[in-house]
Design an enzyme around this catalytic site. Sequence first.
Site, short mmCIF file in Angstrom:
data_model
loop_
_atom_site.label_atom_id
_atom_site.label_comp_id
_atom_site.label_asym_id
_atom_site.label_seq_id
_atom_site.Cartn_x
_atom_site.Cartn_y
_atom_site.Cartn_z
N GLU A 194 1.09 -1.10 0.00
CA GLU A 194 0.18 -0.03 -0.01
C GLU A 194 0.98 1.34 0.14
O GLU A 194 0.71 2.07 0.87
CB GLU A 194 -1.06 0.16 1.12
CG GLU A 194 -1.92 -1.14 1.05
CD GLU A 194 -2.78 -1.34 2.24
OE1 GLU A 194 -2.99 -0.32 2.95
OE2 GLU A 194 -3.42 -2.57 2.24
N HIS A 396 -17.07 -10.83 7.61
CA HIS A 396 -15.71 -10.19 7.48
C HIS A 396 -14.94 -10.90 8.67
O HIS A 396 -15.32 -11.20 9.69
CB HIS A 396 -15.93 -8.55 7.90
CG HIS A 396 -14.74 -8.01 8.22
ND1 HIS A 396 -14.52 -7.27 9.24
CD2 HIS A 396 -13.57 -7.71 7.13
CE1 HIS A 396 -13.19 -6.81 8.83
NE2 HIS A 396 -12.93 -7.00 7.67
N HIS A 397 -13.71 -11.35 8.45
CA HIS A 397 -12.83 -11.94 9.24
C HIS A 397 -11.45 -10.90 9.19
O HIS A 397 -10.60 -10.96 8.33
CB HIS A 397 -12.36 -13.11 9.06
CG HIS A 397 -13.36 -14.36 8.98
ND1 HIS A 397 -13.34 -15.52 8.29
CD2 HIS A 397 -14.52 -14.35 9.79
CE1 HIS A 397 -14.62 -16.30 8.72
NE2 HIS A 397 -15.33 -15.34 9.47
N GLU A 398 -11.40 -10.18 10.29
CA GLU A 398 -9.92 -9.42 10.31
C GLU A 398 -9.10 -9.91 11.56
O GLU A 398 -9.55 -10.41 12.25
CB GLU A 398 -10.31 -8.06 11.03
CG GLU A 398 -9.00 -7.21 11.09
CD GLU A 398 -8.04 -7.04 10.07
OE1 GLU A 398 -8.64 -6.34 9.06
OE2 GLU A 398 -6.82 -7.61 10.11
N HIS A 476 -8.03 -8.97 2.03
CA HIS A 476 -7.30 -7.47 2.21
C HIS A 476 -6.09 -7.84 2.85
O HIS A 476 -5.82 -8.66 3.45
CB HIS A 476 -8.22 -6.44 3.02
CG HIS A 476 -9.20 -5.93 2.07
ND1 HIS A 476 -9.34 -4.62 1.97
CD2 HIS A 476 -10.25 -6.36 1.29
CE1 HIS A 476 -10.39 -4.28 1.02
NE2 HIS A 476 -10.74 -5.23 0.54
N GLU A 477 -5.27 -6.82 2.56
CA GLU A 477 -3.72 -7.03 2.91
C GLU A 477 -3.32 -8.24 2.59
O GLU A 477 -2.79 -9.31 3.37
CB GLU A 477 -3.55 -6.81 4.31
CG GLU A 477 -3.82 -5.52 5.12
CD GLU A 477 -5.55 -5.33 5.13
OE1 GLU A 477 -5.83 -4.21 4.63
OE2 GLU A 477 -6.00 -5.96 5.91
N GLU A 495 -7.13 -6.87 -2.19
CA GLU A 495 -6.86 -5.43 -2.09
C GLU A 495 -5.35 -5.44 -2.64
O GLU A 495 -5.17 -5.79 -3.98
CB GLU A 495 -6.92 -4.94 -0.91
CG GLU A 495 -6.79 -3.53 -0.49
CD GLU A 495 -6.72 -3.12 0.99
OE1 GLU A 495 -7.24 -2.09 1.11
OE2 GLU A 495 -6.02 -3.93 1.67
N GLU A 501 -9.99 3.76 0.61
CA GLU A 501 -9.79 4.03 2.04
C GLU A 501 -8.83 5.15 2.34
O GLU A 501 -9.18 5.82 3.34
CB GLU A 501 -9.31 2.80 3.07
CG GLU A 501 -8.22 2.03 2.46
CD GLU A 501 -7.87 0.66 3.27
OE1 GLU A 501 -8.88 0.18 3.84
OE2 GLU A 501 -6.78 0.33 3.07
#
Length: 701
Positions: A194, A396-398, A476-477, A495, A501
């Site tokens: 990023e 969603h799983h962070e 993501h990431e 992502e 964002e």
Amino acid sequence: MKHCRSWICLVNGLISTLLISLPIHIQAATHSQHSPDGQIVFSVNDDTGLPNYSVSYKGQAVIKKSALGLEFKPLDGFVRNLKIVQEKKSSNDSTWEQPWGEQRLMRDHHNELLVTFSGTENTTKIMQLRVRVFNDGLGFRYEVPPQKSLEKKHSSKTHNKKIEIVDEKTEFVIPDADKTTAWWIPSRNWNRYEFLYNTTAVKDLDRAHTPFTVRLASGIHLSIHEAALTDYAAMTLDQQRDGTLKADLTPWSDGIKVKTQLPFHTPWRTIQIASNASGLINSSLILNLNEPNKLGDVSWVKPGKYIGIWWGMHVNTQTWGSGEKHGATTENTKKLMDFAAQYGFDGVLVEGWNEGWDGDWYQNGDIFSFTKAYPDFNLPEITAYGLEKNVHLIGHHETAGAVINYKNQMADAFDLYKKHGVTQVKTGYVADGGKIKRIDENGIIRNEWHDGQFNIGEYLRSVTEAAKRQISINTHEPIKDTGLRRTYPNWIAREGARGQEYNAWGSPPNPPEHTVILPFTRMLSGPMDYTPGIFNLAPYGLEAENRVRSTLAKELALYVVIYSPIQMAADLIENYYEKDGKTIKPAFQFIRDVPTDWEKTQALAGEIGDYIVIARQQRNSDDWFLGAITDENARDIKINLNFLDTDRQYEAQIYRDGSKAEWQKNPYDIVIEKKSVSAKDQLEFRLATSGGVAIRFKVIK
Ligand code: NOJ
Ligand code: CA
């Protein structure tokens, strides 16, 4: 020859026959293969015992003499004293179909060269290089068959097939490093992928991620990347002497690059080659070098559009954690599900639904629960409510980088979602680069890179576990994409670059050129969950640092330009209404109409970092869509409509920058108009500063 059941055994048999029948001290030989159209030539050589290759395009050297090789511990592996002892050529021309994608039918037309190297001193040591040359570029990979010499020397145990790769010697030597322009982001760095793109001469880069894109002084464009990265370390590029970019594999915490065993092969090292910038986009090289679908019937993988409880957390009107501003409530979610049903969205993403977000959630990796919802979020009630309206909750799983905590709960977490009809989950790996938490054999915590071999396995674990429950994954990431969606079609998006964002945070926001660099760099690897569609472009005012640096028309055009089979309308739903809070804004119609699955894609024009024009035909339809966007400079563009079907008339529904539009002070000036057009026509537009145009070409029946 002994009885063989596997190809490896066959290859070994052939090699030993050959070694007996061929004198080893043949002259240094060049072996080459060309693309089906003859324009690209790949040559491999064993000059002075050192394997190397070079590439030419239309007679011009585009990759100069570059080293090849693999170094093992404690052996030297395949670095020096090597000789080419066999070559084999073959060709392929076949077509395969993507279950979803930017293009339905894919042609795999290539010529192959398989060269076998053996040691000059140790003639039983064998490595092969498999090369496939297409009209749009090439890929090559190392293949190391089973062999006794490597097994024995490697360990005291005779049958230890383990190999530890300590270095990959592959180079990409770019001509004229001072005159060749590169677009790149740094690798082995805290923010993973990023970063803002650097535009520099090749000689000024240090260490870069791939896809790594360059324009040679002659105007030829190249993009160096890899395909089918599984169970190996990511390849980044480290500049040694000017123009010499060496493969720099992301290491484990103990310094080893790759832990594998015989037999093995590396991912494909790829070089896309095109005479202009859009040629890079009109390429199917990366997908063609991936293995076919391993999941069987994937009709359950569904492209689509979604909204979510998401942007509110980024602009601080809501929180992930519990409390007054908690976004993920039953009430809020139902409201979004109503909106989704009314305006034709398939899903509602909800972040912050599960326990663990309170406090500084970056540090909460080990306490996240993936099955316990906050008390104000009733999962069964919400999912049942949605399904009645044909709207899915998107899960969603962070992990916050605590991948072992995630792994321990993964089966239960996906089971729970499956039970409630969730078919898509967004995963997150927010942790600084090099801070993925691994627990080793002795229970000691080790820090790993997101793009090292260990975590590449963890990403794939989530994808394959999800597939067992017919769930698709949006990472993501992530690890960068290398085309694995062909093999695992439920890996639907990711992502892996700066997305929308950053415009909420302003650290700093994405500059106008960012989205005209992405299509030629990050997007060459695969779909991106960029999350376009912000209508309140400046939630803190036009003068604020953190705001979207584009016009409204450009936000619409991104739905066509930045490919993803799942596209979000990312703004708070209230921003899609006029001030009366009831009437939907006219520009929103484009988001409702634009599909996310395509029959064909054509990049029509563009220059990296300046502008781009892309047209795509909707799947199962004769309608086309077009997106064009520009950087900070206003620009006149002329679009030839000859991509349309010649026998038809279309209604062009145009969303373009108004005459007073410019991104800083007047980003909302948009003109929506209709025109009757055919393939013979041309359309001309003035794109405002950081502006764009979005068009739907609807067949007139
Ligand atoms: C970073 C992701 O990119 C973003 O979309 C998400 O909201 C946060 N992590 C929290 O998971
Ligand atoms: Ca992110």
